[in-house]
Design an enzyme around this catalytic site. Structure first.
Site, PDB file in Angstrom:
ATOM      1  N   GLU A 297      -0.136  -0.628   5.755  1.00  0.00           N
ATOM      2  CA  GLU A 297       1.027  -0.205   6.737  1.00  0.00           C
ATOM      3  C   GLU A 297       0.820   1.136   6.729  1.00  0.00           C
ATOM      4  O   GLU A 297       1.164   1.759   7.708  1.00  0.00           O
ATOM      5  CB  GLU A 297       2.257  -0.615   6.028  1.00  0.00           C
ATOM      6  CG  GLU A 297       3.457  -0.524   7.017  1.00  0.00           C
ATOM      7  CD  GLU A 297       4.129   0.830   6.996  1.00  0.00           C
ATOM      8  OE1 GLU A 297       4.986   1.141   7.853  1.00  0.00           O
ATOM      9  OE2 GLU A 297       3.864   1.782   5.985  1.00  0.00           O
TER      10      GLU A 297
ATOM     11  N   ASP B 220       0.805  -1.172  -0.048  1.00  0.00           N
ATOM     12  CA  ASP B 220      -0.224  -0.006  -0.111  1.00  0.00           C
ATOM     13  C   ASP B 220       0.768   1.336  -0.058  1.00  0.00           C
ATOM     14  O   ASP B 220       1.935   1.330   0.430  1.00  0.00           O
ATOM     15  CB  ASP B 220      -0.829  -0.168   1.110  1.00  0.00           C
ATOM     16  CG  ASP B 220      -0.174   0.099   2.512  1.00  0.00           C
ATOM     17  OD1 ASP B 220       0.568  -0.778   2.553  1.00  0.00           O
ATOM     18  OD2 ASP B 220      -0.788   0.934   3.456  1.00  0.00           O
TER      19      ASP B 220
END
Length: 408
Positions: free
Chosen positions: A158, A94
Site C-alpha cells: 500500500e 507494509d
C-alpha cells in the site's frame, strides 16, 4: 446475610470479573500491535506479518488464501455465518522505512512509554489491523446468531506503487464472482480525537511533467531567444488560476506545482528548456481523463512549445449516504455509541486502497486511529486510543453481522 448485601456482593463480583476479562483482552490487543510492529515489513516485504495474521485468522475459523505477485504478499481470508451482508475489512501491514535516529526507542520494537506504543506502523496502519483483529475475535466468540460473510483483505503493497496489492485482490474477488456490499478500510482517519473524522471517499490524484521548449541565446540579446523559463512562469500562473466548476463543499480540487527546473548552470544564458512538475488532487466529480482534457485546453496557447507527460493516475471514489442500507450510517452510529460524538465526513488526504474496492454497489468507508504522527519519527499510538478504536470496530461488526436488521 441480608438480601441487599448479597445482591451487592454478587454485583461487585460480576463487575470484578468483567474488569478482569477487559484487562486480559486489552493486554492481548496491546501485545498484538507490538507483535505486528516487530515485523520489519517495509514495502513490499511482509517479513512474516501476513504469515502471523494467517495463523490468527485460521484459529478463528477463517479460510485463508495467501498469494504473491512481484514480491508483494496478499491475503484473502473469509468466514461465512449464514446468508447476509458481504462485508470486508481492508488493510495493509507494509510500512515506510525507518532508522533509529532520533527515535525514543528503536522503530521496530513496539516499546511502551508512558501509556503510548511507539513504532513504525503503530498508527499507519498496524494499529488498525490489531484493533480489528481483536474486534473480530470478540465477534467470533459472541454466541449470538450471526448472518453474513466477513472478508479480511490484507496486502504488503500500500505504501509503494500499489500495483500488485489491493488492486490484484480486487481483481481476484471479481474473477470469482464475489461482490462486496461494503468495505471498511482501517486507515488512520482521526484528527484531534478518535472518531472525529471518517472518509466516505478519496479525491483522485494525478501527476504530470511539462517540458517547455524555447531557444537558447545570450541574455544580452533576448530578441534572439525564446526564454523557456518565462513561458513556464505563464504556464504556472495558468495552472494555479484554474477554476474547477464541478467541485462541491465536501470535495475540493487542488493543484500544486512541485517543481520548476531549467537545469541552467550559467547566469548569462537564456534557458532553452524548462521542466514543470505538478500534482493535482481532484474531486470525485471528475475522472482522470476529464482532468487531463481540462488542463490541455487551458494550456492550448502553449501547445506548440510544450509536451505533457501524465504520471501515476489514481481515480477518486465516493460513497453516498442515500442507500437503503448505509455503511456510513453504521460507522457513524458505532462511533456515537462509543464516544458520544458524530464524525465529520471527509474526502481529504492522500489516496488509499479503498479506491480498488469502491464501485456502484460496494460502499467503502475508512476509519481508524489518529494520523498526526504517521510516517514520522516517533510514530505512535496511545493505548487508550487503540482500545477506543477496537471498541468502535466491535460495535460496528456487531451492528453488521448480529444486530442489523435493515440490510437489503
Amino acid at each position: 446475610m441480608p438480601y441487599l448485601v448479597i445482591k451487592v456482593l454478587k454485583m461487585s463480583l460480576v463487575v470484578s470479573q468483567q474488569a478482569i476479562i477487559s484487562h486480559r483482552l486489552n493486554a492481548e490487543l496491546i501485545k498484538q500491535l507490538q507483535t505486528l510492529i516487530q515485523f520489519k515489513s517495509v514495502t513490499p516485504n511482509q517479513a512474516g506479518a501476513i504469515d502471523w495474521l494467517v495463523e490468527q485468522l485460521c484459529e478463528l475459523g477463517f479460510f485463508c488464501e495467501k498469494f504473491t505477485s512481484n514480491g508483494v504478499t496478499n491475503l484473502i481470508a473469509r468466514v461465512k455465518f449464514k446468508e447476509g451482508p458481504c462485508i470486508a475489512f481492508s488493510g495493509h501491514i507494509d510500512v515506510v522505512p525507518a532508522d533509529n535516529d532520533d527515535w525514543l526507542s528503536p522503530p521496530f520494537d513496539g516499546k511502551i512509554i508512558n501509556g503510548v506504543i511507539y513504532g513504525r506502523g503503530a498508527a499507519d496502519m498496524k494499529g488498525g489491523v490489531a484493533a480489528m483483529l481483536s474486534a473480530t475475535k470478540k465477534l467470533i466468540n459472541n454466541t449470538s446468531s450471526k448472518a453474513g460473510t466477513f472478508y479480511w483483505l490484507i496486502t504488503s503493497d500500500e505504501e509503494g506503487e500499489a500495483e500488485f496489492g489491493s488492486a490484484q485482490i480486487a481483481d481476484k474477488l471479481s474473477s470469482n464472482g464475489i461482490v462486496l456490499d461494503g468495505c471498511i478500510v482501517g486507515e488512520p482517519t482521526s484528527s484531534t480525537y478518535v472518531g472525529d473524522t471518517i472518509k466516505n471517499g478519496r479525491r483522485g490524484a494525478l501527476s504530470a511533467r511539462i517540458l517547455v521548449k524555447g531557444k537558447a541565446g545570450h541574455v544580452a540579446y533576448p530578441q534572439n531567444t525564446i526564454n523557456a523559463a518565462h513561458i513556464s512562469a505563464k504556464i504556472v500562473s495558468k495552472l494555479s488560476e484554474q477554476v474547477w466548476h464541478l467541485d462541491d463543499a465536501g470535495s475540493k480540487t487542488t493543484l500544486q506545482v512541485t517543481g520548476i527546473n531549467t537545469d541552467n548552470v550559467v547566469d548569462n544564458l537564456v534557458p532553452s528548456h524548462c521542466e514543470i512538475t505538478f500534482n493535482i488532487r481532484y474531486s470525485h466529480r471528475y475522472n482522470s481523463n476529464e482532468i487531463k482534457s481540462i488542463l490541455i485546453n487551458s494550456l492550448d496557447e502553449f501547445s506548440r512549445c510544450i509536451t505533457i507527460n501524465w504520471e501515476r493516475p489514481c481515480e477518486p471514489y465516493y460513497t453516498r449516504t442515500d442507500s437503503t442500507w448505509s455503511l456510513t450510517s453504521c460507522v457513524e452510529q458505532a462511533i456515537h455509541s462509543q464516544t458520544g460524538n458524530y464524525p465529520l465526513l471527509s474526502t481529504s488526504g492522500g489516496t488509499s486502497d479503498g479506491r480498488f474496492f469502491a464501485n456502484s454497489h460496494t460502499q467503502v468507508i475508512e476509519f481508524g486511529l489518529k494520523n498526526k504522527t504517521i510516517h514520522q519519527i516517533n510514530e505512535h499510538v496511545s493505548i487508550d486510543d487503540l482500545i477506543k478504536v477496537e471498541a468502535i470496530y466491535y460495535d460496528l461488526l456487531s451492528r453488521i453481522f448480529i444486530n442489523d436488521t435493515n440490510f437489503k
